[in-house]
Each structure stands twice: as structure tokens, then as C-alpha cells.
Design a protein around this motif. Structure first.
Motif, PDB file in Angstrom:
ATOM      1  N   TYR A 143      14.088  63.965  26.785  1.00 53.85           N
ATOM      2  CA  TYR A 143      15.777  65.175  26.720  1.00 53.85           C
ATOM      3  C   TYR A 143      16.578  63.605  27.164  1.00 53.85           C
ATOM      4  CZ  TYR A 143      19.351  68.458  26.203  1.00 53.85           C
ATOM      5  OH  TYR A 143      20.181  69.379  25.860  1.00 53.85           O
ATOM      6  N   ASP A 198      16.983  60.548  24.128  1.00 54.83           N
ATOM      7  CA  ASP A 198      17.734  61.111  22.311  1.00 54.83           C
ATOM      8  C   ASP A 198      18.303  61.358  22.942  1.00 54.83           C
ATOM      9  OD1 ASP A 198      18.373  62.094  20.430  1.00 54.83           O
ATOM     10  OD2 ASP A 198      16.182  63.381  20.715  1.00 54.83           O
ATOM     11  N   ASN A 228      21.146  64.467  22.829  1.00 58.06           N
ATOM     12  CA  ASN A 228      21.142  65.626  23.772  1.00 58.06           C
ATOM     13  C   ASN A 228      22.180  65.004  24.345  1.00 58.06           C
ATOM     14  OD1 ASN A 228      19.331  67.446  23.321  1.00 58.06           O
ATOM     15  ND2 ASN A 228      17.780  65.590  23.568  1.00 58.06           N
ATOM     16  N   LYS A 245      12.775  69.329  17.717  1.00 56.28           N
ATOM     17  CA  LYS A 245      14.307  68.054  17.761  1.00 56.28           C
ATOM     18  C   LYS A 245      14.380  67.765  16.082  1.00 56.28           C
ATOM     19  CE  LYS A 245      11.419  64.384  19.367  1.00 56.28           C
ATOM     20  NZ  LYS A 245      11.111  63.675  20.452  1.00 56.28           N
ATOM     21  N   LEU A 253      18.280  70.561  18.223  1.00 60.93           N
ATOM     22  CA  LEU A 253      18.270  69.744  18.938  1.00 60.93           C
ATOM     23  C   LEU A 253      18.252  70.636  20.188  1.00 60.93           C
ATOM     24  CD1 LEU A 253      21.451  67.928  19.509  1.00 60.93           C
ATOM     25  CD2 LEU A 253      19.420  66.604  18.653  1.00 60.93           C
ATOM     26  N   PRO A 285      15.065  73.069  22.166  1.00 59.62           N
ATOM     27  CA  PRO A 285      14.032  73.669  22.426  1.00 59.62           C
ATOM     28  C   PRO A 285      13.363  74.948  22.521  1.00 59.62           C
ATOM     29  CG  PRO A 285      14.205  71.734  24.130  1.00 59.62           C
ATOM     30  CD  PRO A 285      15.779  72.252  23.383  1.00 59.62           C
ATOM     31  N   TRP A 315      12.712  75.710  18.591  1.00 55.09           N
ATOM     32  CA  TRP A 315      11.659  74.892  17.323  1.00 55.09           C
ATOM     33  C   TRP A 315      10.427  75.910  17.922  1.00 55.09           C
ATOM     34  CZ3 TRP A 315      11.529  70.443  21.688  1.00 55.09           C
ATOM     35  CH2 TRP A 315      11.835  69.349  22.060  1.00 55.09           C
TER      36      TRP A 315
END
Length: 370
Positions: free
Chosen positions: A47, A50, A53, A319, A323, A325, A328
Motif C-alpha cells: 500500500y 504505491d 495511495n 489495483k 485503489l 482493496p 478487488w
């Protein structure tokens, strides 16, 4: 009137003296904040690693709606950058180095202030201990802010502590929200794909996927090969006791091609097959729960899983699409063995015109190409 002038002059002299005092203070600083995040280490590392985020948990960004963030084409890992702009200043941070799930090294520029940034992630009781450290040199405005906030450490620690609290709160929700649905038996259609295959630790699948999928996608781009769907993984074997799996990381393509000898990226064909489909909505870390529920379902329904391969996972939404989770979607297909049925009887005419029964055998589909 004269007294007012003297007071005003005294104020100016005091302001000049204060400015000189602040300007001559040492600009070097070291700030460090730590917090136990209630999430697995891999999830926290991925997290933070990236930059897409960062606007969610970085307090100086999330609390200022005037800030305009922008990102480099690649937002993950070494070489990725994140820039933010507002009316009176700008900031930029670049990732210089990462060590999988353990540490991140970055360089931050904020107006005239420059700092080296270090992240560390360690397993601990209750989750993951995250340490965020900056070593740098202040510009004049940060010195002023530091002076009125009782020191640089106090100023930046407030920002870091609030950001880490935001990180914990965000991940706690995103990583705990998930659902599993057994969709039933479906027909998985024929698929051509490019693959890279090897034996991997099951615990390293996510890390390997993050490295292999971009490589195959780049191969498609360089060779003008049209993709035809989402990345997927074929598990030829899946041994949880030894933590090993024989896997193929695959990118689906529109037409069958043949790669050159010696290439580590090979072509393959997945023939159509019947499968039990399970959908996992939420963080991929809950995959084992989805596998366990499917196993229980097959036992209860007396469904025989086939032996061609263990299962197939399609990353329908990840992702790159969302963004969060919790949004997903991973679709998992388990090949099944068709129930035994009596072969159809086909009659043919004998010489004496009587009908003689003849069993017709079905030609087996070709083997799956790994």
C-alpha cells in the motif's frame, strides 16, 4: 504619538532580530515516527509502495483540498515519483530503492527543503510495526514553522503521526472487508496466452506476479500483440504443506502465436473446460479462505475436481482498476471431472438390413499446454 512610533520601531527591531535568529539556526533535522498497523506486513508495504495511495493517508494532502497530485507513469517501486502542487508551494518524492515487504528508501523535495526518507516494516504482535524516518535540511519557512511549533521534530512528527494513523484506519477497513461467492459450474472458454512458468513459494506468488505480469505485457507491446482480457495464473500444482506451487503467469492474447527458441516467455493454449467458479471480492490475501470454502462446497455437493491442474485465478479487478482493496475481484476456476454417463448408442445397418448397436467413443480434448 511619539510613544506609538517608539513601540512600532521596537516591534520592527524585534522582528528583525527574531528573523536573524531563526535564519541562523541549524537546518539539519532527523524525525522518526512509528506505529503498529493492524494489517499484514505485505499488505502495508504494498500500500505504501504505491504512490496512488498516498493522497488517502498523507495528512498534508488529505486535509488540503487545494492540492493537486500527479504521478509518474509507474507508481510502484524504484524510479516512481509523486508530485503535489498548491497555490504557494510544491512537493516531490521519488522512490530510490525497495526491499520486498521490508523497506523503502525515498528522496523528498518540499520547496527548498530536502530530505532522505526511510520506511521499515516489521512483523510484530498486533500487526506490522511501521517506522517512518526523515533526515534532511530545512529551508527558512520550515525553520519559521519549526520555531513556532517548538521544534522541527514536533512539527513533522505531528504530520507523520497523523498520516500513520490514517494509514492504519484506511488499511483496517480495506483489508478486513471481503466476501466469497460460489458461482456454481460454468464453461470456461478456450484461451490463447503468453506465459512464464516456474516453481514458486506460494507465499511469494504476489511478489512474483508483480514482477512477471509487467514483463509479459511489455513483451506484447514491443511485438504489437493484442491482449484479450485480464492477467491470470494457472496452478499446475498447489502444495500448502511445502509452500510450493508450479505456476504459469499468463496474459491472454487474441490469436495464437509461436515464440522463438530460447525465449523465457512462451505461448500456450487453454482448451475449453467445465469448472466450478468462485468469486473473491476484497483483498487477495483472503484467497486461502476462498479455496477452503470451495473445497468444503465440493465435498458437500460431491463434485469431483479434475486432475489436469489445481485451479486458475483471473485478476478481474485489481489495483490498476480500483485503489480500494475491498473492491478487488479475483475469479477462481476449479476444473471438474464430468459425471460418468453411458455412451450414446449409434445403430448401423448390417448386410441383412438388421440394426446392430455400436458404441460411439468421444475423442478427448487435447491436453492443457503449460
Amino acid at each position: 504619538m511619539r510613544i506609538i512610533k517608539y513601540l512600532f520601531l521596537l516591534f520592527l527591531l524585534s522582528l528583525v532580530a527574531l528573523t536573524i535568529y531563526i535564519a541562523t539556526q541549524k537546518g539539519n533535522f532527523t524525525v522518526e515516527s512509528s506505529k503498529v498497523i493492524n494489517s499484514p506486513k505485505a499488505s502495508v508495504f504494498n500500500y505504501v509502495n504505491d504512490y496512488k495511495n498516498w493522497p488517502k493517508f498523507s495528512s498534508w494532502i488529505s486535509e488540503d483540498p487545494s492540492i493537486k497530485p500527479s504521478f509518474s507513469p509507474t507508481t510502484i517501486g524504484r524510479g516512481s515519483t509523486f508530485t503535489w502542487e498548491r497555490s504557494n508551494n510544491t512537493g516531490n518524492i521519488e522512490t530510490l530503492y525497495t526491499k520486498g515487504n521490508d523497506s523503502i528508501v525515498q528522496k523528498m523535495e518540499f520547496d527548498e527543503t530536502s530530505s532522505d526518507v526511510y520506511w521499515s516494516f516489521k512483523d510484530t504482535v498486533g500487526g506490522t510495526k511501521v517506522t517512518w524516518k526523515s533526515v534532511g535540511k530545512m529551508d527558512f519557512m520550515l525553520k519559521v514553522s519549526s520555531f513556532f511549533n517548538l521544534g522541527t521534530k514536533n512539527t513533522l512528527s505531528k504530520v507523520y503521526n497523523k498520516s500513520l494513523a490514517n494509514l492504519d484506519k484506511t488499511l483496517d477497513f480495506e483489508n478486513s472487508a471481503f466476501s466469497i461467492k460460489i458461482n456454481g459450474i460454468v464453461k470456461k472458454l478456450e484461451t490463447y496466452y503468453l506465459r512464464q512458468s516456474f516453481t514458486s513459494k506460494i507465499s511469494d506468488i504476489t511478489k512474483n506476479a508483480n514482477a512477471v505480469f509487467p514483463k509479459i505485457i511489455a513483451f506484447c507491446t514491443q511485438n504489437n500483440i493484442d491482449q484479450n482480457g485480464k492477467p491470470f495464473i494457472i496452478y499446475k500444482t498447489y502444495d500448502t504443506i511445502k509452500d510450493l506451487a508450479k505456476v504459469s503467469f499468463c496474459i491472454p492474447i487474441k490469436e495464437q502465436i509461436f515464440t522463438s527458441d530460447g525465449s523465457d516467455i512462451l505461448s500456450g493454449k487453454l482448451v475449453a473446460f467445465e469448472a466450478l467458479k468462485t468469486s473473491l471480492t476484497g483483498n487477495y490475501t483472503y484467497k486461502n479462505k476462498a479455496l477452503a470454502e470451495t473445497t468444503a462446497y465440493t465435498t458437500a455437493k460431491q463434485i469431483q475436481i479434475g486432475s489436469t491442474f489445481s485451479h486458475l485465478e483471473i485478476f478481474t479487478k485489481g489495483k490498476n482498476e480500483n485503489l480500494s482493496p475491498s473492491k478487488w475481484l479475483t475469479e477462481i476456476y476449479f476444473p471438474i471431472t464430468p459425471k460418468n454417463t453411458a455412451p450414446p448408442v449409434v445403430y448401423k445397418k448390417a448386410v441383412n438390413d438388421s440394426l446392430v448397436p455400436q458404441h460411439k467413443t468421444k475423442k478427448q480434448d487435447s491436453e492443457f499446454d503449460f
